[in-house]
Motif scaffolding. Structure first.
Motif, short mmCIF file in Angstrom:
data_model
loop_
_atom_site.label_atom_id
_atom_site.label_comp_id
_atom_site.label_asym_id
_atom_site.label_seq_id
_atom_site.Cartn_x
_atom_site.Cartn_y
_atom_site.Cartn_z
N ASP A 129 0.88 -1.09 0.06
CA ASP A 129 0.01 -0.02 0.00
C ASP A 129 0.73 1.18 0.10
OD1 ASP A 129 -1.77 2.04 0.70
OD2 ASP A 129 -3.16 0.75 1.80
N LYS A 131 -0.58 4.40 -0.23
CA LYS A 131 -1.32 5.64 -0.37
C LYS A 131 -0.73 6.72 0.61
CE LYS A 131 -6.25 6.72 0.00
NZ LYS A 131 -7.54 6.10 0.27
N ASP A 132 0.06 6.45 1.37
CA ASP A 132 0.78 7.36 2.52
C ASP A 132 1.80 8.12 1.94
OD1 ASP A 132 2.45 5.16 2.45
OD2 ASP A 132 2.89 5.28 4.62
N ILE A 133 2.41 7.82 0.58
CA ILE A 133 3.13 8.50 -0.12
C ILE A 133 2.70 9.22 -1.48
CG2 ILE A 133 5.22 7.41 0.75
CD1 ILE A 133 5.51 5.64 -1.78
N SER A 136 -3.41 12.80 -1.85
CA SER A 136 -5.00 12.40 -1.83
C SER A 136 -6.16 13.01 -3.07
CB SER A 136 -5.51 12.76 -0.51
OG SER A 136 -5.45 14.22 -0.38
N ASP A 167 3.85 12.47 -2.72
CA ASP A 167 3.70 12.89 -1.60
C ASP A 167 4.83 12.60 -0.39
OD1 ASP A 167 2.17 14.73 -0.04
OD2 ASP A 167 1.04 13.18 1.00
#
Length: 188
Positions: A129, A131-133, A136, A167
């Motif tokens: 996953d 998504k944290d880097i 959004s 991100d």
């Protein structure tokens, strides 16, 4: 982003109320050919899909506003390693201004707002996953052509240039969505 999205939806609903009798509602879907640039050392196009609904609102003469709400699967593959794929899934809101050049042929252009639903990196059967880097949201610009038959069936081709989705604060690389979409739709 939420204020901009709310303002856009509110404006579209206001325009829809003004021209309610001529509004056409439809559904569309098709193929996405996407990449992230620059990203992998040897990027290849990822083939996936998009699916959703659209509304065609007449403005003046041959000029229309066409907001859409789409699920769009995007990303990139590594050409030198067929097992490595980055998959980015968005809820996208393109707001296209359409101009009918001839009776059935239209040129369309407009902004597109995307909300990231999932971000994954797959390599050798393992999924990570990311998504944290990944940012959004993705805000970009779309340009395309459309062809609408009298029975409501329509066809489209569109190119989307997205914003930086990277991100990671200490990473200065700007990684941007590039998506070519081919779609088939129907106005009810």
């Amino acid at each position: 982003m939420k204020k901009m999205l709310f303002s856009t939806v509110f404006t579209i609903m206001g325009l829809a109320a003004l021209t309610a009798q001529d509004i056409k509602i439809g559904a569309n879907g098709g193929v996405n050919l996407s990449t992230l640039q620059p990203d992998l050392t040897d990027p290849a196009t990822r083939t996936s899909f998009h699916l959703g609904g659209m509304v065609e609102i007449p403005l003046v003469d041959a000029l229309y506003l066409q907001p859409e709400l789409l699920y769009s699967s995007q990303g990139v593959k590594d050409k030198s390693d067929d097992d490595e794929v980055i998959k980015l899934d968005y809820l996208s809101l393109p707001v296209m201004v359409k101009y009918y050049v001839w009776d059935a042929l239209s040129v369309e252009v407009g902004p597109q707002f995307g909300i990231l639903l999932s971000a994954k990196r797959e390599d050798n059967g393992e999924t990570e996953d990311i998504k944290d880097i990944t940012k959004s949201t993705d805000i970009g610009f779309a340009l395309g052509l459309g062809y609408k038959l009298n029975n409501g069936l329509n066809f489209g081709a569109r190119f989307y240039l997205g914003s930086d989705v990277n991100d990671i604060e200490e990473d200065s690389d700007k990684i941007k969505n590039r998506v070519f979409q081919i779609s088939v739709g129907y106005f009810f």
